[in-house]
Motif scaffolding. Structure first.
Motif, PDB file in Angstrom:
ATOM      1  N   ASP A  76      -6.683   2.723  -2.618  1.00 22.80           N
ATOM      2  CA  ASP A  76      -5.964   1.473  -2.362  1.00 22.80           C
ATOM      3  C   ASP A  76      -5.016   1.588  -1.169  1.00 22.80           C
ATOM      4  O   ASP A  76      -4.973   0.702  -0.291  1.00 22.80           O
ATOM      5  CB  ASP A  76      -5.170   1.065  -3.605  1.00 22.80           C
ATOM      6  N   GLU A  77      -4.249   2.684  -1.114  1.00 24.61           N
ATOM      7  CA  GLU A  77      -3.278   2.833  -0.032  1.00 24.61           C
ATOM      8  C   GLU A  77      -3.966   2.988   1.315  1.00 24.61           C
ATOM      9  O   GLU A  77      -3.516   2.434   2.324  1.00 24.61           O
ATOM     10  CB  GLU A  77      -2.377   4.046  -0.312  1.00 24.61           C
ATOM     11  N   GLU A  78      -5.070   3.719   1.342  1.00 21.95           N
ATOM     12  CA  GLU A  78      -5.804   3.911   2.598  1.00 21.95           C
ATOM     13  C   GLU A  78      -6.422   2.597   3.070  1.00 21.95           C
ATOM     14  O   GLU A  78      -6.374   2.271   4.255  1.00 21.95           O
ATOM     15  CB  GLU A  78      -6.887   4.970   2.408  1.00 21.95           C
ATOM     16  N   ALA A  81      -3.711   0.467   4.495  1.00 20.12           N
ATOM     17  CA  ALA A  81      -3.270   0.971   5.800  1.00 20.12           C
ATOM     18  C   ALA A  81      -4.248   0.568   6.898  1.00 20.12           C
ATOM     19  O   ALA A  81      -3.844   0.151   7.988  1.00 20.12           O
ATOM     20  CB  ALA A  81      -3.124   2.495   5.745  1.00 20.12           C
ATOM     21  N   VAL A 116      -5.697  -5.134  -3.788  1.00 17.54           N
ATOM     22  CA  VAL A 116      -5.336  -4.747  -2.434  1.00 17.54           C
ATOM     23  C   VAL A 116      -5.285  -5.983  -1.534  1.00 17.54           C
ATOM     24  O   VAL A 116      -4.391  -6.134  -0.698  1.00 17.54           O
ATOM     25  CB  VAL A 116      -6.321  -3.709  -1.880  1.00 17.54           C
ATOM     26  N   ARG A 119      -2.071  -7.787  -2.003  1.00 11.71           N
ATOM     27  CA  ARG A 119      -0.943  -7.124  -1.337  1.00 11.71           C
ATOM     28  C   ARG A 119      -0.965  -7.408   0.161  1.00 11.71           C
ATOM     29  O   ARG A 119       0.074  -7.631   0.783  1.00 11.71           O
ATOM     30  CB  ARG A 119      -0.987  -5.618  -1.592  1.00 11.71           C
TER      31      ARG A 119
END
Length: 334
Positions: A76-78, A81, A116, A119
């Motif tokens: 999710d974070e990748e 980004a 995601v 967000r």
């Protein structure tokens, strides 16, 4: 317990951040058995990832590029980004034209997990992007790729270039680096005929043809960012001004960026800066906008323009009641 797909995602992430892992280390990090690790490694190999292994109790697993492209797996974070990076690239023009970045962003959004995507939507609502300057030239993404490849090859190239006055030239160059200043891309290369390092606006490069001749640079190599800063700060401009700021270099750079002026320390508590502009009046307006103490060392035309601008500002901000009353005969009789 994690699902199989989540475990595979976690396993790929771990293999990507270290050269090698033992089976026991992976099992401990993933909170599974050694047998599960071996089974998941086999599944990754079926998906196209090339995972090398060393036998024995101290052997381990290593991830290396496979013979075919495996599916892209991002957590999710990748994913967030990458999406934010593409969005900013499209808005700022950092990759030249915005079409490639927008296209990639739209494709990515279609496959992002809903959490995601939500967000990213929250960020879209919160972020505000200042508009790019109207008419600011943009370099094509393909040109950037071509220039970057030339720097990486270490091979002399023949470049067709058009300078700021529109004059066309063809010259042999030894590509070195690409520099992005936040507004423009610059191509740093050694001009073979002149035997010196030069900076070229990437959007003015019309063609770059490799010659097949390998180039080896000798020390000392220049700082490409410093070369671009000097070229951007000093020319070509109709007027060059030298000013002194009674502050250390670090503070002076916050007031006048390195891409605007060429700085040199004048003792521990002062900095002398050279700034270029199209006219003395334009430079005066810029210096006033800094709202910081300074002294114009040269030329006199900029000093006079600065004093004139300051007097104009004083006149514009004097209240009517504070203006001096003209000394007329009637006033003298009273």
């Amino acid at each position: 317990m994690l699902s199989t797909s989540a475990r595979l995602l976690r396993l790929v992430s771990l293999l990507a951040v270290r050269p090698a892992w033992t089976c026991g280390e992976l099992a401990e990090r993933m909170e599974v058995t050694d047998r599960t690790v071996r089974r998941d490694v086999a599944r990754l190999r079926e998906l196209g990832y090339t995972v090398d292994s060393d036998p024995g109790p101290w052997g381990g697993y290593r991830l290396r590029p496979g013979t075919r492209t495996p599916p892209l797996i991002l957590d999710d974070e990748e994913a967030l980004a990458v999406a934010v990076g593409l969005r900013e690239a499209a808005l700022s023009g950092a990759l030249g034209g915005d079409q490639a970045a927008l296209s990639a962003l739209l494709k990515l959004r279609q496959v992002l997990p809903r959490r995601v995507a939500e967000r990213l939507g929250d960020m879209d609502d919160a972020f505000v992007q200042t508009p790019r300057a109207a008419g600011e030239p943009q370099v094509a993404a393909g040109t950037l790729l071509e220039l970057a490849a030339a720097c990486r090859r270490g091979e002399r190239a023949r470049m067709a270039y058009r300078d700021w006055e529109g004059r066309a030239s063809v010259r042999d160059v030894d590509p070195y680096r690409l520099v992005h200043t936040g507004r423009r891309w610059y191509f740093v290369a050694r001009d073979v005929a002149r035997g010196e390092w030069r900076t070229f606006r990437a959007d003015r490069v019309e063609r770059l043809q490799p010659t097949g001749r390998a180039v080896e640079f000798t020390e000392p190599l220049p700082d490409p960012a410093l070369l671009v800063s000097r070229a951007s700060a000093t020319g070509p401009y109709a007027v060059l001004a030298t000013v002194r700021l009674p502050v250390p270099m670090e503070q002076a750079l916050r007031s006048i960026p390195a891409t605007v002026g060429l700085h040199r320390a004048d003792g521990p508590d002062a900095t002398v800066v050279e700034i270029g502009g199209s006219s003395a009046e334009g430079l005066a307006r810029y210096l006033v906008s800094l709202a910081t103490p300074l002294r114009v060392l040269a030329p006199d035309a900029v000093r006079r323009a600065l004093l004139h601008r300051v007097h104009e500002l004083l006149e514009e901000n004097v209240e009517e009641r504070d203006r001096p009353v003209p000394d007329t005969p009637a006033r003298r009789r009273s």
